[in-house]
Design a protein around this motif. Structure first.
Motif, PDB file in Angstrom:
ATOM      1  N   ASP A 280       5.491   7.164 -20.799  1.00 56.83           N
ATOM      2  CA  ASP A 280       5.709   6.606 -19.467  1.00 56.83           C
ATOM      3  C   ASP A 280       4.418   6.109 -18.802  1.00 56.83           C
ATOM      4  N   LYS A 281       3.573   5.451 -19.567  1.00 59.67           N
ATOM      5  CA  LYS A 281       2.369   4.828 -19.024  1.00 59.67           C
ATOM      6  C   LYS A 281       2.481   3.318 -19.252  1.00 59.67           C
ATOM      7  N   LYS A 282       3.314   2.699 -18.428  1.00 53.56           N
ATOM      8  CA  LYS A 282       3.626   1.288 -18.609  1.00 53.56           C
ATOM      9  C   LYS A 282       2.431   0.380 -18.308  1.00 53.56           C
ATOM     10  N   ASP A 283       1.567   0.817 -17.366  1.00 59.13           N
ATOM     11  CA  ASP A 283       0.387   0.008 -17.055  1.00 59.13           C
ATOM     12  C   ASP A 283      -0.533  -0.088 -18.269  1.00 59.13           C
ATOM     13  N   LYS A 284      -0.701   1.033 -18.981  1.00 54.53           N
ATOM     14  CA  LYS A 284      -1.532   1.025 -20.184  1.00 54.53           C
ATOM     15  C   LYS A 284      -0.883   0.185 -21.278  1.00 54.53           C
ATOM     16  N   ALA A 285       0.455   0.277 -21.361  1.00 56.59           N
ATOM     17  CA  ALA A 285       1.174  -0.516 -22.363  1.00 56.59           C
ATOM     18  C   ALA A 285       0.978  -2.009 -22.106  1.00 56.59           C
ATOM     19  N   LEU A 286       1.019  -2.395 -20.832  1.00 54.74           N
ATOM     20  CA  LEU A 286       0.842  -3.800 -20.464  1.00 54.74           C
ATOM     21  C   LEU A 286      -0.563  -4.281 -20.802  1.00 54.74           C
ATOM     22  N   LYS A 287      -1.563  -3.425 -20.567  1.00 55.70           N
ATOM     23  CA  LYS A 287      -2.943  -3.784 -20.898  1.00 55.70           C
ATOM     24  C   LYS A 287      -3.124  -3.935 -22.405  1.00 55.70           C
ATOM     25  N   SER A 288      -2.474  -3.035 -23.152  1.00 53.82           N
ATOM     26  CA  SER A 288      -2.552  -3.121 -24.618  1.00 53.82           C
ATOM     27  C   SER A 288      -1.922  -4.417 -25.104  1.00 53.82           C
ATOM     28  N   LEU A 289      -0.780  -4.789 -24.515  1.00 50.88           N
ATOM     29  CA  LEU A 289      -0.093  -6.018 -24.907  1.00 50.88           C
ATOM     30  C   LEU A 289      -0.929  -7.248 -24.561  1.00 50.88           C
ATOM     31  N   GLU A 290      -1.634  -7.193 -23.439  1.00 45.10           N
ATOM     32  CA  GLU A 290      -2.504  -8.307 -23.041  1.00 45.10           C
ATOM     33  C   GLU A 290      -3.623  -8.504 -24.058  1.00 45.10           C
ATOM     34  N   LYS A 291      -4.170  -7.405 -24.562  1.00 53.17           N
ATOM     35  CA  LYS A 291      -5.254  -7.494 -25.547  1.00 53.17           C
ATOM     36  C   LYS A 291      -4.730  -7.941 -26.909  1.00 53.17           C
ATOM     37  N   LEU A 292      -3.563  -7.419 -27.282  1.00 50.01           N
ATOM     38  CA  LEU A 292      -3.020  -7.706 -28.608  1.00 50.01           C
ATOM     39  C   LEU A 292      -2.394  -9.095 -28.701  1.00 50.01           C
ATOM     40  N   LYS A 293      -1.793  -9.553 -27.586  1.00 52.87           N
ATOM     41  CA  LYS A 293      -1.146 -10.867 -27.546  1.00 52.87           C
ATOM     42  C   LYS A 293      -0.134 -11.027 -28.691  1.00 52.87           C
ATOM     43  N   LEU A 294       0.828 -10.096 -28.704  1.00 54.39           N
ATOM     44  CA  LEU A 294       1.865 -10.145 -29.738  1.00 54.39           C
ATOM     45  C   LEU A 294       2.720 -11.395 -29.593  1.00 54.39           C
ATOM     46  N   SER A 295       2.855 -11.887 -28.374  1.00 52.11           N
ATOM     47  CA  SER A 295       3.562 -13.144 -28.127  1.00 52.11           C
ATOM     48  C   SER A 295       3.018 -13.744 -26.834  1.00 52.11           C
ATOM     49  N   LYS A 296       3.541 -14.900 -26.442  1.00 57.86           N
ATOM     50  CA  LYS A 296       3.057 -15.571 -25.235  1.00 57.86           C
ATOM     51  C   LYS A 296       3.610 -14.938 -23.964  1.00 57.86           C
TER      52      LYS A 296
END
Length: 449
Positions: free
Chosen positions: A187-203
């Motif tokens: 339940d750490k969605k902010d960290k998940a969002l930051k990880s996704l921003e770095k990884l750029k799995l999609s646009k």
């Protein structure tokens, strides 16, 4: 960023090659004080005990799997592994055996979580390629290990086992990104969002986060060890991953790695050939794993696995036939180069699929919420089978000879590898969510064959 993340995570598998080959270092150096001090029976235990520790680690992951993040587990295990390997300098058999078991437990945590972290931080179009980095670095560890065995003392080998985890700890701490799936689980969605921003799995990062949240919420409806087996996709993922891993074990790769110097010694009197063959053996596997990384997302998993099974069995049968003839005609020894060539071709064949695909599938087939449970079951069964194969064949070689050992591995590899490939679904270019949906709807029929 995804490539850098996967590459640094996979570097931990260099340790797998180095740690496993410690047994070969002891077995090949007849002048070493450990080899002279212990009886032949004790040497067998030193050679075969390592998989016992790796079989224990998944059970601990089963209990503590979600207590720490994927990245944290990698960090903890590498720090502890460096300290543990100090005790390899001990002269006491039981201290060394305990050290081997404990180091295997720690590395087992690493080997279980590394493919999961890569799988959850890579796009579907490149996930297979990045997961093969694990096999590439494991083979690099074998190359480095055989060089150390051939050129340096066991004490230098032990020192490298202490230093390498420290270097990998620093790299992991500084550069590895935690799984956004795990961040959502805790339940750490902010960290998940930051990880996704770095990884750029999609646009569309927000859409990625939404899909992951929906995926995790669906899984959390069925939490608990026993409920794992009430979900069809989890039963199948455990079956398929375990099957892939045990098929790899039945090639006899662990036994051959440990007894490499002994096998070559049977067909040549020049000790230099032992080092050259082991180096060529491990290097060819490394090169083939690199080639496989470019093929796996184009050809698919199943074609590579069945090709690997057939070719590996073929070269095992040739090796078995050679040693069978050698038992009756010593002049066959002049064709010892056949053994060297077949060992290299065997390693190339196994690297096409049998040794690389288990790590790929472990990173693809398990649901994120249950990955620690499924990985624990498959790794435990895999390592128990590895221990039994090395331990039993270390004694069985006295009864059926080297020819019988190779033929045994060839028959089991062919039957198990081909039969199992026919029922495993293809996962090429599929998202983790789509794979779970297809497993849920899976039926064994002509479409799977």
């Amino acid at each position: 960023m995804q490539l850098r993340n996967a590459l640094i995570i996979s570097l931990s598998n260099i340790l797998y090659g180095l740690q496993f080959l410690w047994a070969s270092a002891v077995n090949s150096n007849k002048d070493d004080e450990n080899h002279q001090r212990f009886t032949s029976n004790e040497i067998v235990w030193l050679l075969s005990i390592y998989p016992i520790g790796e079989a224990i680690s998944p059970i601990l992951i089963l209990i503590f799997g979600n207590a720490a993040g994927r990245k944290q587990i990698l960090l903890y295990t590498m720090a502890l592994l460096s300290v543990t390997n100090i005790f390899l300098y001990s002269s006491n058999l039981y201290v060394i055996l305990f050290t081997r078991i404990l180091s295997a437990i720690l590395l087992g945590f690493n080997c279980t979580m590394a493919p999961v972290l890569i799988g959850e931080t890579s796009s579907s179009s490149v996930r297979g390629k990045y997961l093969t980095l694990l096999a590439i670095n494991a083979n690099f560890g074998l190359v480095a290990g055989f060089i150390l065995i051939g050129k340096f003392s066991l004490q230098i080998y032990n020192l490298l086992l202490i230093i390498t985890p420290i270097v990998l700890f620093i790299l992991t701490f500084l550069f590895v990104i935690e799984s956004p799936y795990y961040d959502v689980i805790i339940d750490k969605k902010d960290k998940a969002l930051k990880s996704l921003e770095k990884l750029k799995l999609s646009k569309n990062i927000e859409q990625d986060l939404f899909v992951i949240e929906e995926f995790i919420q669906e899984q959390q409806k069925s939490v608990g060890f026993m409920k794992l087996f009430k979900k069809k996709q989890n039963q199948l993922s455990c079956l398929f991953v375990t099957g892939y891993q045990i098929a790899n074990t039945f090639t006899g790769i662990d036994f051959i790695l440990i007894y490499m110097y002994f096998i070559v010694e049977l067909v040549t009197e020049d000790s230099q050939y032992e080092f050259q063959t082991s180096l060529l053996f491990s290097s060819s596997g490394l090169i083939m794993c690199v080639i496989t990384s470019f093929l796996i997302d184009k050809w698919g998993r199943r074609p590579l696995f069945i090709m690997s099974s057939i070719l590996t069995s073929l070269f095992l049968f040739i090796l078995g036939a050679y040693f069978y003839l050698l038992n009756y005609n010593e002049s066959i020894k002049r064709f010892g180069y056949v053994v060297i060539i077949c060992l290299v071709l065997y390693k190339i064949s196994i690297s096409i699929g049998l040794s690389s695909l288990p790590k790929v599938c472990a990173g693809e087939l398990f649901e994120p919420k249950f990955v620690h449970i499924g990985s624990s079951i498959s790794r435990t069964l895999y390592n128990l089978s590895s221990f039994l194969i090395v331990w039993t064949n270390s004694y069985l070689i006295q009864i059926i000879g080297m020819s019988g050992i190779f033929i045994e591995f060839g028959v089991i590899c062919l039957i198990f590898g081909v039969a199992f490939t026919l029922i495993v679904p293809e996962t090429k270019n599929k998202s983790l969510e789509r794979i779970q949906l297809e497993l849920k709807q899976y039926k064994i029929n002509s479409k799977n064959i």
